[in-house]
Write a protein that holds these residues in place. Structure first.
Motif, PDB file in Angstrom:
ATOM      1  N   LYS A  10      45.615 -52.545  47.103  1.00  0.00           N
ATOM      2  CA  LYS A  10      44.807 -51.856  46.106  1.00  0.00           C
ATOM      3  C   LYS A  10      45.465 -50.546  45.689  1.00  0.00           C
ATOM      4  N   TYR A  62      44.474 -46.871  44.565  1.00  0.00           N
ATOM      5  CA  TYR A  62      43.359 -45.924  44.563  1.00  0.00           C
ATOM      6  C   TYR A  62      43.693 -44.806  43.583  1.00  0.00           C
ATOM      7  N   ALA A  86      39.218 -47.948  42.424  1.00  0.00           N
ATOM      8  CA  ALA A  86      40.268 -48.749  43.036  1.00  0.00           C
ATOM      9  C   ALA A  86      40.519 -49.972  42.171  1.00  0.00           C
ATOM     10  N   ASP A  93      43.023 -53.737  41.773  1.00  0.00           N
ATOM     11  CA  ASP A  93      43.828 -54.733  42.451  1.00  0.00           C
ATOM     12  C   ASP A  93      45.307 -54.479  42.174  1.00  0.00           C
ATOM     13  N   GLN A  94      46.108 -54.416  43.228  1.00  0.00           N
ATOM     14  CA  GLN A  94      47.522 -54.105  43.055  1.00  0.00           C
ATOM     15  C   GLN A  94      48.262 -55.184  42.281  1.00  0.00           C
ATOM     16  N   ASP A 120      38.490 -53.070  41.178  1.00  0.00           N
ATOM     17  CA  ASP A 120      37.910 -53.544  42.428  1.00  0.00           C
ATOM     18  C   ASP A 120      36.435 -53.149  42.426  1.00  0.00           C
TER      19      ASP A 120
END
Length: 499
Positions: free
Chosen positions: A54, A56, A83, A85-86, A92
């Motif tokens: 994630k 942030y 946050a 999603d990477q 998120d």
């Protein structure tokens, strides 16, 4: 910064002084210049960290929205912290906290199990958190033991061992004097004896990878009562000043120039600094020092304040608003908000995406972070590569990379029987310097000549390709194809009667 360490450089460089790094599918840099899909914010992003899949993100924003959504539309409330999603860049939805003040800094623990947040806030979800809070990345919950009482703004965070170092504008921590820099234990949240005692704001802080020392940057003139303009190296346990000869890279302030350190990135045996200056020609560039000796390694004097540095796969990515770089481009080429540097010598590398700059700071990128093979960039921009995208963007090593600019029409000549020469200006590619050029003949696009050449936005030389077997006495069409290893782009035809 050291908390974002990914790779240590290897061998010497290629042409242009560049060091080879693990490439994307077809790029010379380790990341494509094509921005990946990500959500946006409605105001500036000031803090970033990537942990456990994630990203942030903190800042001035109170709303976020999907990629492609116009400002003010399809918004979801996120008050100063969110946050994403990477992998996909999507919001998120499980991480949703309300803070009552801006977030200025975020850092992840070495194992990614926590993220620490600093800023102006005094409450998180109604609970007292005076300017520092920590969250469990597995659950998203507040960490109950991390709640120091910091008297004013926290601007910078860094992890070293079991210490959380922080800097800013405060004078007290837990009602104990700690001027602009302090540290707490990440184990129990207790205040540590570390006390550099800076006389003005600390904007940046980072620990060496082995936590042997801590670096401070800002607008201070003294640390521990000793003259130290804008940058200092201090003991990681006590905060006592250490020798740091490389500090001479930052000019002392004058009536026409005040240069301060805005970001610090440690990586292996090097530490890198970003400067921003007030005043015409004042030092805005980047510089590197040796961690063990404290000696200066290199200094890059690009103009246009540098705000953010992040090491990704052996390349140093920087966010600035560069408009003049000695030895590369000068004023007149426009402002370049995202650039890549060779960490060995500070020279510019093969990566040229761009943003714009928006209110309130009108700077552009302000912060960056990586999760290992990507680069997240936050700031006050509203466009990325000319397309609407506010506050937040990301770049990955996936995909085909940026395609070359379509070649212009070649200038043709035929002074020798059965030969045609085609002269053309080299193309541009935002993540490759070296391109392959092919001379194509006729409607069948028969390849009759091939060469390679280097080009950048500040230097686009002319190349000549020769067809040695052109049919004498005929009229022929020729075009140029530019190829970056994956993407091939063809220009239009020019026509000539072959001698």
């Amino acid at each position: 910064m050291g908390r974002r360490l990914l790779a240590v450089l290897g061998a010497a460089g290629l042409a242009f002084g560049l060091i080879p790094a693990p490439p994307a599918v077809s790029t010379g840099a380790s990341l494509t210049a094509v921005a990946g899909s990500s959500w946006q914010t409605d105001a500036s992003v000031l803090g970033l960290a990537v942990a456990k899949g994630k990203a942030y993100v903190g800042g001035r924003f109170t709303k976020v929205r999907p990629p492609g959504a116009a400002a003010g539309t399809n918004q979801t409330t996120r008050t100063y912290l969110a946050a994403f999603d990477q992998t996909t860049g999507a919001l998120d939805t499980s991480f949703n906290h309300t803070l009552n003040g801006f977030v200025w800094a975020i850092v992840a623990s070495a194992d990614g199990s926590r993220v620490y947040v600093g800023g102006d806030f005094t409450r998180v979800d109604g609970q007292v958190r005076n300017r520092i809070a920590a969250f469990d990345t597995a659950t998203g919950a507040l960490v109950p033991t991390i709640k120091p009482s910091v008297s004013y703004r926290v601007k910078a965070l860094a992890i070293g061992g079991t210490s959380l170092y922080f800097g800013g504008s405060f004078g007290l921590v837990n009602n104990i004097a700690r001027n602009r820099a302090a540290a707490i234990s990440t184990v129990n949240g207790g205040l540590l004896p570390w006390n550099p005692n800076a006389d003005a704001d600390v904007y940046a802080i980072d620990a060496a990878d082995d936590n042997s020392k801590v670096y401070l940057g800002g607008t201070f003139a003294k640390v521990g009562g000793v003259n130290r303009w804008a940058v200092a190296s201090v003991n990681s346990s006590t905060g006592a000043l250490l020798p740091f000869a490389a500090a001479s890279a930052v000019p002392l302030p004058t009536s026409g120039c005040t240069s301060r350190v805005k970001d610090i990135e440690t990586s292996g045996n090097r530490v890198y600094f970003a400067n921003a200056g007030d005043g015409g020609g004042c030092f805005d560039g980047t510089w590197a020092a040796d961690v063990a000796t404290g000696n200066l390694v290199w200094k890059n004097t690009c103009l246009g304040a540098t705000e953010a540095l992040t090491m990704v796969n052996g390349w140093l990515f920087k966010g600035s608003h560069a408009h003049s770089c000695p030895g590369a481009f000068s004023d007149g080429t426009g402002t370049h908000f995202l650039l890549l540097q060779n960490p060995a010598n500070g020279s510019l590398g093969p990566w040229f995406p761009n943003t714009n700059a928006g209110p309130p700071t009108l700077v552009g990128p302000l912060v960056s972070a990586t999760g290992g093979s990507d680069l997240w960039v936050g700031g006050d921009f509203t466009k990325v590569n000319g397309v609407g995208q506010q506050g937040l963007t990301r770049f990955t090593n996936l995909g085909n990379g940026a395609a070359p600019l379509g070649p212009v029409l070649p200038t043709l000549s035929s002074t020798t029987v059965g030969q045609v020469k085609a002269t053309v200006q080299t193309s541009l590619d935002n993540d490759d310097i070296t391109l392959t050029y092919r001379l194509l003949r006729g409607a069948t696009n028969t390849i009759v000549a091939t060469t390679t050449a280097n080009s950048t936005f500040w230097s686009r030389p002319t190349i000549t390709l020769t067809d040695p077997n052109a049919p004498s006495g005929t009229t022929q069409m020729y075009r140029i194809e530019a190829y970056d290893g994956h993407n091939a782009v063809r220009g239009g035809y020019s026509t000539i009667t072959v001698r």
